[in-house]
Scaffold this active site. Sequence first.
Site, PDB file in Angstrom:
ATOM      1  N   ARG A 241       6.963 -55.027  32.248  1.00 36.14           N
ATOM      2  CA  ARG A 241       6.442 -56.371  32.003  1.00 36.14           C
ATOM      3  C   ARG A 241       7.320 -57.062  30.964  1.00 36.14           C
ATOM      4  NH1 ARG A 241       1.858 -52.952  32.292  1.00 36.14           N
ATOM      5  NH2 ARG A 241       0.405 -53.499  33.969  1.00 36.14           N
ATOM      6  N   LYS A 271      -0.604 -52.873  28.470  1.00 34.56           N
ATOM      7  CA  LYS A 271      -1.832 -53.543  28.895  1.00 34.56           C
ATOM      8  C   LYS A 271      -3.005 -52.580  28.914  1.00 34.56           C
ATOM      9  CE  LYS A 271      -3.616 -56.370  32.724  1.00 34.56           C
ATOM     10  NZ  LYS A 271      -3.306 -56.951  34.048  1.00 34.56           N
ATOM     11  N   HIS A 331       7.707 -61.512  36.010  1.00 31.18           N
ATOM     12  CA  HIS A 331       6.660 -60.577  36.421  1.00 31.18           C
ATOM     13  C   HIS A 331       6.758 -60.290  37.921  1.00 31.18           C
ATOM     14  CE1 HIS A 331       2.887 -58.522  35.344  1.00 31.18           C
ATOM     15  NE2 HIS A 331       2.537 -58.755  36.593  1.00 31.18           N
ATOM     16  N   ARG A 334       8.279 -57.052  39.494  1.00 33.64           N
ATOM     17  CA  ARG A 334       7.435 -55.888  39.750  1.00 33.64           C
ATOM     18  C   ARG A 334       6.879 -55.908  41.171  1.00 33.64           C
ATOM     19  NH1 ARG A 334       4.858 -53.415  35.514  1.00 33.64           N
ATOM     20  NH2 ARG A 334       2.752 -53.858  36.290  1.00 33.64           N
ATOM     21  N   HIS A 358      -0.202 -49.165  36.168  1.00 36.30           N
ATOM     22  CA  HIS A 358      -1.493 -49.689  36.575  1.00 36.30           C
ATOM     23  C   HIS A 358      -2.577 -48.656  36.283  1.00 36.30           C
ATOM     24  CE1 HIS A 358       0.186 -52.772  39.693  1.00 36.30           C
ATOM     25  NE2 HIS A 358       0.234 -53.212  38.449  1.00 36.30           N
ATOM     26  N   TYR A 368      -9.758 -37.723  35.333  1.00 33.13           N
ATOM     27  CA  TYR A 368      -9.289 -36.361  35.487  1.00 33.13           C
ATOM     28  C   TYR A 368      -7.813 -36.268  35.865  1.00 33.13           C
ATOM     29  CZ  TYR A 368     -14.128 -34.877  35.240  1.00 33.13           C
ATOM     30  OH  TYR A 368     -15.402 -34.632  34.809  1.00 33.13           O
TER      31      TYR A 368
END
Length: 414
Positions: A241, A271, A331, A334, A358, A368
């Site tokens: 980013r 983020k 951006h 991406r 993400h 997990y």
Amino acid sequence: MALKELEVRYATKRSRDYKLADGEGLHLLVRPNGSKLWRMKYRFEGREKLLSFGAYPQLGLAEARLKRAAARLELAAGRDPGARPDRKPAMTFEKAARAWHEHRAASLDPGHAARTLARLERDAFPALGKTDIRAVTSADVLAMVRSVEARGALDVSRRLKQHVSQIYRFAIPHGWADTDPAAYLSDLLKPKPRVRHMARVGMEELPKLVQAIDAYDGEETPRRRAVTRAALLFTLFSWARTNETRLATWDEFEGLETAEPLWRVPAARMKMEREHLVPLSTQAAALLVSLREISKTGFVFPGDKPNQPISQNTMIYGCYRMGYRGRQTVHGFRGLASTWANEAESYRPDWIEMALAHAERDEVRGAYNSALYLTPRRRMLQDWGNLVEHMVTSDAGVRRDDVEEVGPPLTAVA
């Protein structure tokens, strides 16, 4: 309709909590673990409250009704049957929350732990902190969440709701609480606005975009031109980013001249508030090595002001100068990389999502799955680096007067 003793005795557990009502607020709460708890809902001074009488069969139906009758006498006299006038609550929400935070803080990144506590101190403690943790209702939690939503902080409101549930999951085994009042609030949260995807060109135009970046000629001085070009290329290579790139410092990089160069982006700049590891392609690493000659500060991409990085708008203005206003954002790099990786059908979705930093959409799975996939992500980003390098042709318009400023052009990077 009033309950019968047999209904109470043979009430079976289900996958979720459910209630058997006896009337006048009294009900039996049946938990998924099979426990049966007597509760009484009532209103005092316009506010809904909850009394806990005890567990069945230790407290039978008749005894629960006697406690209900006593509570209603208190209400009739204008007193709150749940009040404890002579002593403070045994465990307030704030005390339980701080105990929960202290228990888990050692396992968290210090910055993330500090932000979590700051959220609670700013929003949760003023609304719920002094209340007995058993007396906090779903309505109380929802009111706190709504106040945060009202200022537009939708991500914070969701995190706070999650924190409250985590606090109760910690408190219940300690015997401080019996139920989680935030458990069923997810559907009541204000939905996030629809994601507005950043503008980007089609994949068929990617070679032309890469060539335009490599031949970038949009700044007044060779140094500014070289830094902007390098920042754009590095962002394209790394799938980062804008702020992750522009605020990068040299101490975040490891092994730039080895076979496994790595970039550790600190949690404070991410983020999702967790450290992000980026296995760099040879092209990205070589670009950084060549940039050292003009980077005189701790920032990899220095701006015009002393000891400051490039500005927030440096790279997007670079796209404008290349003729991509309204067609391609930084951006959007991406999105191009993600499209390529998904369409290639050679890389697992988990690798792609981890490379883009993400969050796991499945919260249970995300809790997990701590795999970093460094080796397959390194291969994927190296394939992307090779592809981008291949797109630069000999007639891309690279200016030789920039070579000394930022090292060899992309076409010469091996």
